[in-house]
Write a protein that holds these residues in place. Structure first.
Motif: not given
Length: 697
Positions: A397-413
């Protein structure tokens, strides 16, 4: 007496004094303060550049002069630049004859001389803080002592060492030298204070990198003595007045190699709402302000992590002992207990001093096995299964909220090194990341946001984690590059928002060059830092954010824990708020600086391990992606995160031109662009320079 009183005094008076002593006496009499306290404060403000002595007896606030404070960035050609710490102000150019004895990394006071559309020049007026009190370099024996050639080529001088100060060093050894600067000469002298070993030895090279960043394995004796006196058990008296959560099902979730545990979590339901508990080690209970432990933690600023060792911010008696939320023992904590609606909104919260007893030390892999419903894990941890499933439900749920707010997920390992019993590198690969990692990240972000919002809205002195929005120019350049790859980008609006950048990231999903472009985008963004003002966090798309959850390994977290604990006991007085304002400004600046230093040290050592690994893989072929393009060649990153250079002279013969904005090396018959897949062969791995070279296979 506090800095604000001195600032206020200088704003009101324009007097010239006979000397510094008369200035200090006047202030002491004006405020009825002890002379020595005022003297120490004035010296501190002069050293840090808050106030400036224009000439003997004449003092002004830095902001009331033309002078500018900044950090000197040296160059091996003799000139330098000064970074004033404001991304909107270009660096000042300092010619060699205007350095006034300043060297790379020094904090300096400069006088701007002139400004054109393309550049601005200045002269160094005063060195406020020496960066190079010690240097790491290679010792070369001479008849009367020797010289140390610095590893840092931005420090353009050799250091002369007399024969009585060489500490038995021989030619070709790496040493640490204490530097002595002369006001009357350009000559730099010093004394060897540590011999590290031969310059071609791997462990010596690692130690040299660590020392070059002024990091040390050992703590001073007085710090260790204080740590040894810290009780290793929680007493009943310490528990009095705390929320007792020892019977709650709390547990920690960390990496398999973790040794200190800052945070534990718990969860329950209240009707349809979730009640999430984030319980953080109460380090402030044990590390009091201005003690030996606190001063050392302030100096270190953060723990530093390397493939084969950790340099902790606090001694192991605290970091691995009484402060660590180890399984099955009582521990003092600061808890942030949040009631969260199924929509992800925090509708109520409680921040309090507490005591917990962690019921289990979980690894990420164990939790992930439960989430994947692996039979063995579910049976072994049946007591915790319901809580972990519930936590993952809330995390989604929190992940979906962050995504909806525009959080950037650059996924750099991050890179992970697997070492054998002799500490030789067996495997280099991207570090695994699964739903268990994301779960803890989401919970820590929520706690950090909740705490920051409480203190920002009440306008308390606080240390915030801030990440300002990128400049329009940087995003325009990045979009230009993507367009050259055939990726269409949305039109830039007046305000660059996280949602806009998130849209760009969506356009890259699934493409071969996605990760390379994500790294480029990261370089286009501002760097996150600590600040006394709540400026928001662009990357997380949050208005309020701080670092509250890791006080064992980060000083800013410890700093705000103290403020929170004071606030929980009684409201802060006006005088106390003024004192804390000074504290959070200092802590923010110092913590940002030490974080950058630790990050650079960790990156340098990682690069050393990568070259060490590649020495055993020369002449082998690899697939990789072009990750950077320059006029002299291009860089290729392999799947295991190792990066190396393909020189332009080793490319097929052609008339190559470098197209800077589109990141291409283009000839009449060949073209190499950022994001292209290529097959390469490793031909060189230089540990001393931490450089790897490839040729096209």
């Amino acid at each position: 007496m506090v800095k604000n009183q001195v600032i206020d005094f200088l704003k009101r008076t324009k007097k010239k004094y006979k000397n510094k002593n008369e200035f200090i006496l006047t202030l002491a009499n004006c405020y009825g303060e002890n002379y020595n306290i005022v003297k120490n404060l004035i010296n501190s403000m002069l050293e840090s550049g808050i106030i400036v002595e224009l000439y003997p007896g004449k003092y002004k606030l830095l902001g009331d002069t033309n002078y500018v404070k900044g950090k000197l960035i040296g160059n091996n050609k003799g000139f330098a630049f000064v970074d004033v710490g404001d991304p909107n102000v270009p660096d000042f150019f300092i010619p060699p004859n205007k350095l006034n004895g300043a060297f790379n990394g020094d904090v300096v006071l400069i006088n701007p001389l002139y400004k054109t559309e393309l550049s601005q020049e200045a002269e160094v007026i005063k060195v406020l803080e020496r960066n190079n009190t010690t240097l790491v370099g290679t010792f070369q024996k001479q008849k009367s002592g020797g010289v140390v050639v610095p590893d840092n080529n931005k420090f353009s001088k050799q250091v002369f060492v007399s024969s009585k100060n060489i500490l038995g060093a021989t030619s070709g050894q790496k040493v640490v030298v204490k530097v002595i600067f002369s006001h009357n000469s350009d000559k730099v002298t010093g004394e060897v204070i540590e011999v590290l070993g031969q310059e071609d030895d791997f462990k010596t090279l690692q130690l040299a990198l660590i020392r070059s960043h002024k990091l040390y394995e050992e703590f001073p004796t007085e710090v260790l003595d204080e740590a040894m006196r810290t009780p290793q058990k929680v007493s009943e008296k310490e528990i009095e007045g705390r929320l007792d959560l020892r019977n709650e099902l709390t547990f920690t979730i960390d990496g398999a190699d973790a040794r200190d545990f800052d945070d534990a979590v718990s969860i329950s339901k209240k009707g349809k709402n979730y009640v999430l508990g984030v319980h953080i080690a109460d380090v402030g209970h044990y590390v009091k302000y201005n003690t030996e432990l606190d001063n050392e933690a302030y100096l270190r600023g953060t723990s530093s992590y390397f493939p084969n060792l950790v340099l902790p911010m606090l001694p192991k008696e605290l970091s691995n002992g009484i402060c660590s939320l180890n399984e099955g023992v009582d521990r003092l904590t600061l808890s942030c207990i949040m009631e969260v609606k199924p929509t992800g909104e925090v509708v109520d919260y409680k921040i309090c001093e507490s005591v917990i007893n962690s019921k289990k030390r979980f690894t990420y892999d164990e939790v992930y096995a439960i989430l994947c419903e692996e039979k063995q894990a579910c049976e072994a941890f049946a007591q915790f299964k319901e809580s972990i499933i519930l936590m993952n439900e809330l995390s989604k749920i929190l992940g979906d909220v962050k995504k909806a707010n525009g959080m950037l997920n650059l996924d750099i390992p991050e890179v992970y090194f697997e070492l054998d019993e002799n500490e030789k590198v067996k495997v280099v690969k991207p570090r695994d990341r699964n739903d268990a990692h994301i779960l803890i990240e989401n919970f820590m972000v929520l706690a950090n946001e909740t705490v920051a919002k409480r203190y920002a809205t009440r306008k308390y002195p606080f240390v915030y984690r801030v990440h300002e929005k990128p400049t329009r120019e940087k995003i325009e350049n990045f979009n230009y590059f993507l367009n050259s790859l055939g990726v269409s980008t949305p039109e830039i609006l007046d305000e660059i928002s996280p949602s806009y950048v998130q849209e760009i990231l969506k356009s890259l999903e699934g493409k071969e060059f996605e990760q390379t472009c994500n790294k480029m985008l990261l370089r286009s963004l501002q760097k996150a830092r600590y600040a006394e003002d709540c400026l928001g966090h662009f990357g997380l798309a949050l208005e309020y954010y701080c670092h509250f959850t890791s006080p064992i390994r980060r000083y800013p977290d410890l700093c705000i824990h103290r403020i929170i604990k004071e606030d929980l006991k009684k409201p802060l007085s006006r005088e106390r708020i003024e004192e804390l304002n000074d504290y959070v400004v200092d802590a923010s600046f110092r913590s940002s600086e030490r974080e950058r230093n630790a990050t650079e040290a960790e990156r340098d050592v990682d690069d050393l391990y990568k070259t060490y690994y590649m020495q055993d893989h020369l002449n082998e072929e690899f697939m990789g992606i072009i990750s950077g393009v320059q006029s002299y060649g291009f860089y290729v990153e392999l799947d295991n995160t190792i990066e190396g250079l393909v020189r332009v002279e080793n490319l097929p013969e052609d008339s190559y031109l470098f197209y800077e904005k589109s990141y291409k090396l283009k000839g009449q018959s060949h073209c190499y662009s950022l994001g292209d897949k290529v097959k390469v062969k490793a031909i060189m791995a230089n540990m001393a320079e931490r450089k790897i070279e490839f040729v096209l296979a």
